[in-house]
Structures are given as structure tokens and as C-alpha cells.
Design a protein around this motif. Sequence first.
Motif, PDB file in Angstrom:
ATOM      1  N   LEU A 136      10.431  40.305  98.098  1.00 18.57           N
ATOM      2  CA  LEU A 136      11.460  39.582  96.813  1.00 18.57           C
ATOM      3  C   LEU A 136      12.474  39.137  97.879  1.00 18.57           C
ATOM      4  N   GLY A 137      13.232  38.127  97.421  1.00 21.43           N
ATOM      5  CA  GLY A 137      14.753  37.730  98.173  1.00 21.43           C
ATOM      6  C   GLY A 137      15.402  37.766  96.836  1.00 21.43           C
ATOM      7  N   LEU A 138      16.742  37.909  97.078  1.00 19.49           N
ATOM      8  CA  LEU A 138      17.831  37.913  96.157  1.00 19.49           C
ATOM      9  C   LEU A 138      18.787  37.219  96.482  1.00 19.49           C
ATOM     10  N   ALA A 139      19.420  36.094  95.558  1.00 24.71           N
ATOM     11  CA  ALA A 139      20.457  35.180  95.664  1.00 24.71           C
ATOM     12  C   ALA A 139      21.204  35.454  94.341  1.00 24.71           C
ATOM     13  N   ILE A 140      22.396  34.544  94.255  1.00 22.62           N
ATOM     14  CA  ILE A 140      23.070  34.488  92.755  1.00 22.62           C
ATOM     15  C   ILE A 140      23.417  33.107  92.695  1.00 22.62           C
ATOM     16  N   CYS A 141      23.212  32.468  91.693  1.00 23.01           N
ATOM     17  CA  CYS A 141      23.493  31.314  91.092  1.00 23.01           C
ATOM     18  C   CYS A 141      23.961  30.107  92.156  1.00 23.01           C
ATOM     19  N   TYR A 142      25.165  29.957  92.654  1.00 27.37           N
ATOM     20  CA  TYR A 142      25.575  29.049  93.544  1.00 27.37           C
ATOM     21  C   TYR A 142      24.858  28.699  94.858  1.00 27.37           C
ATOM     22  N   ASP A 143      24.218  30.053  95.228  1.00 31.18           N
ATOM     23  CA  ASP A 143      23.648  30.261  96.513  1.00 31.18           C
ATOM     24  C   ASP A 143      22.615  29.080  96.687  1.00 31.18           C
ATOM     25  N   MET A 144      21.627  28.963  95.467  1.00 28.32           N
ATOM     26  CA  MET A 144      20.731  28.056  95.569  1.00 28.32           C
ATOM     27  C   MET A 144      20.961  26.548  96.041  1.00 28.32           C
ATOM     28  N   TRP A 145      22.309  26.164  95.753  1.00 25.62           N
ATOM     29  CA  TRP A 145      22.757  24.768  96.060  1.00 25.62           C
ATOM     30  C   TRP A 145      22.624  24.720  97.531  1.00 25.62           C
ATOM     31  N   PHE A 146      22.387  25.588  98.335  1.00 22.80           N
ATOM     32  CA  PHE A 146      22.432  25.815  99.832  1.00 22.80           C
ATOM     33  C   PHE A 146      21.144  26.095 100.333  1.00 22.80           C
ATOM     34  N   MET A 166      25.086  32.119  86.043  1.00 22.60           N
ATOM     35  CA  MET A 166      25.702  32.298  84.852  1.00 22.60           C
ATOM     36  C   MET A 166      26.400  30.797  84.987  1.00 22.60           C
ATOM     37  N   THR A 167      25.658  29.993  83.943  1.00 22.96           N
ATOM     38  CA  THR A 167      26.137  28.432  84.147  1.00 22.96           C
ATOM     39  C   THR A 167      26.388  28.010  82.835  1.00 22.96           C
ATOM     40  N   ASN A 168      27.480  27.359  82.407  1.00 26.66           N
ATOM     41  CA  ASN A 168      27.840  26.947  81.146  1.00 26.66           C
ATOM     42  C   ASN A 168      28.341  25.578  81.162  1.00 26.66           C
ATOM     43  N   THR A 169      27.956  24.892  82.251  1.00 23.58           N
ATOM     44  CA  THR A 169      28.473  23.578  82.518  1.00 23.58           C
ATOM     45  C   THR A 169      27.544  22.441  82.405  1.00 23.58           C
ATOM     46  N   VAL A 170      27.718  21.367  82.538  1.00 24.74           N
ATOM     47  CA  VAL A 170      26.889  19.926  82.340  1.00 24.74           C
ATOM     48  C   VAL A 170      25.927  19.887  83.432  1.00 24.74           C
ATOM     49  N   ASP A 171      26.041  20.467  84.483  1.00 22.79           N
ATOM     50  CA  ASP A 171      25.161  20.417  85.685  1.00 22.79           C
ATOM     51  C   ASP A 171      23.889  21.336  85.796  1.00 22.79           C
ATOM     52  N   VAL A 174      20.667  19.486  86.477  1.00 25.51           N
ATOM     53  CA  VAL A 174      20.614  19.361  88.069  1.00 25.51           C
ATOM     54  C   VAL A 174      20.195  20.640  88.802  1.00 25.51           C
ATOM     55  N   GLU A 175      20.598  21.828  87.997  1.00 24.43           N
ATOM     56  CA  GLU A 175      20.127  22.945  88.675  1.00 24.43           C
ATOM     57  C   GLU A 175      18.644  23.250  88.770  1.00 24.43           C
ATOM     58  N   LEU A 176      18.289  23.005  87.272  1.00 25.42           N
ATOM     59  CA  LEU A 176      16.657  22.977  87.364  1.00 25.42           C
ATOM     60  C   LEU A 176      15.753  22.352  88.407  1.00 25.42           C
ATOM     61  N   ALA A 177      16.462  21.156  88.659  1.00 22.27           N
ATOM     62  CA  ALA A 177      15.867  20.183  89.722  1.00 22.27           C
ATOM     63  C   ALA A 177      16.114  21.175  91.156  1.00 22.27           C
TER      64      ALA A 177
END
Length: 303
Positions: A136-146, A166-171, A174-177
Motif C-alpha cells: 500500500l502507498g499512503l499520501a495526504i489530501c492535496y498530495d494527489m493533485w500532483f 480534509m476538504t470542505n471547499t467547492v473543489d 474536481v478532487e473526485l475526478a
Amino acid sequence: MAKLGIAAIQVDAEATDNVDLIERETRAVTRRFPWVDLVVFGELAAYGASPKHAEPEGGAFERRMAALARETGTYLIPGSFYQEREGRIFNVSPVFDPQGEIIARHDKFFPFLPYEKDVACGQDYCVFEIPGIGRLGLAICYDMWFPEAMRTLAAMGAEVIVLPTMTNTVDRDVELAIARANAATNQCFFIDVNCAGALGNGRSAYFGPGGEPIYESGEGRDVVALRLDLKQVRDAREEGWQGLGQVMKSFRDTPLRYPLHENAEARAKAMSDLGPLAVPQSDAGAEGAPETEAKIFKVHQEQ
């Protein structure tokens, strides 16, 4: 066949102290589903988004989570929390084994700048093994945008990438995509666990090695227990998803180089015209302007 039993818990969290809640939810899910190997929570689920709650390495939170992993006999990723080491603060996600030992830690590569201020960037990729099941690999939230970071985890053998968020914003949409694309391009399971309640807007999502959706949570509390057959990953990488592209092999075999990825100075020079990484300002001026996302995030940090 190697099957990973994973329980992803989208907690209905308060803004600050949710450690008791993490313990209750872990005990409940492991009683209900004894086949669960790994329990996962969202980013900053323990104490919320304020670095003022940072603990030292081996502090109270890690001790409690070690005891919880031993008690329940499961691997545990209790989301993340702020940890202070050598005068710097990191957004850290630890991995506990069923004996309560920390077998891996991930320091978030990309703090959510310019909003997640005064948080240091991690340097080391986190890949760990669950014996008899897989890697398994582990990353955190905004890491996946890279995508470079996610590709590296996959190239290191990660068959499942786990992403506390931890996302509470309108994007969030986009993160799901992006999560789906990461599953498809890296031919792996991608497990994106968000928070709900005061910390997040939910919609945790789970994708298979062809990018196929497995499940998406709503906006409130949700406990998602899944059995992931890692043979699907191995087959997709060997033969292509549905017999189509063998993406990881093509990435392995290409002679193409990525010079801006390899050289930080060259990358900074090539992209210098983007300007500084700073919080956007209102065109209407400071007085009477709407509350910006920066101010909203600051409120969360100060709680």
C-alpha cells in the motif's frame, strides 16, 4: 487470492477533539466486520486544522492509537495530525500494525498552500506491506493533485493508494475526478477518505484499477467496509484493464525523460512567470470585501 479488508470511516467530526470518536468508530467497525484488516480515517480528523494542537513524535495521540490498534488487532491509519519535530511542524499520517507498532509515517508532501501555513513539506515516499495481502502507498489530501507523486508510489509497487483527506471547499467534485484519474493512470485501487461534519463536506470515494467507481459516500457520517481483490490490480498491470492499455509497463519501458521533474532549479526557472504563491486578494479592496477562503481557513486553524 489476496483480498484486503478495509474500513474507511467518514466521521461526523467536531472542529477540534475527535480522538474519543475515532476510538469508538474503530471498535464498532472491527466488531461488526471481523474480516477488516485496515481502518482509515480522514486528514486531521483527530484535532482539526490548527497547528497549535501539534504533538511531539510518540505523543499522546500516537500512544492512544497504538493501544487501539493492539486492542482491535487491526492495521490502523487514524487520519493525520500535526506533529512537531526538530522545531518544524508536519502534517503526519502514521500507520500502526496489529501489535501497535508504527510501521510507517507519511509527512504530507504538499501542504495546502497558501492556506496551510507554517507546515513543513515531507520528503519521503510512504509504501508499506501487509504480509500475505500486498503493498500500500499512503499520501495526504492535496498530495494527489500532483500526479508525479502518485506515479512514484505506484512505481514503488503500491497496489492500493490510501489518501486521508480534509476538504470542505467547492473543489470536492474536481478532487473526485483527480482520484479517479489516479486510479486509472496508476492501475491501482485509490481510497480517498474525507471528513464530514465541521471538518469536511464528505463524498469519500473509492475507485478500482481501471478508474471504475466502487462507491461514493454522501456528505454525512459513513462507514464503508470493502474487500478489495488485489488480483484485479495485478491483472490490470499485466494484461491491461479490460485487455486495454498496460500503462505501468509503458511507463517503465519508455526512454522518455522528464527533465523538469528531475531538476528543481530548472523547474523553478521554467515556471518563474507564474509569480509568487500567495493568497488571492479581493478586487473590491479590503474594506467591505467578502470573507475570503483564506480567512475561513484561518478560523479553522485558530479553533
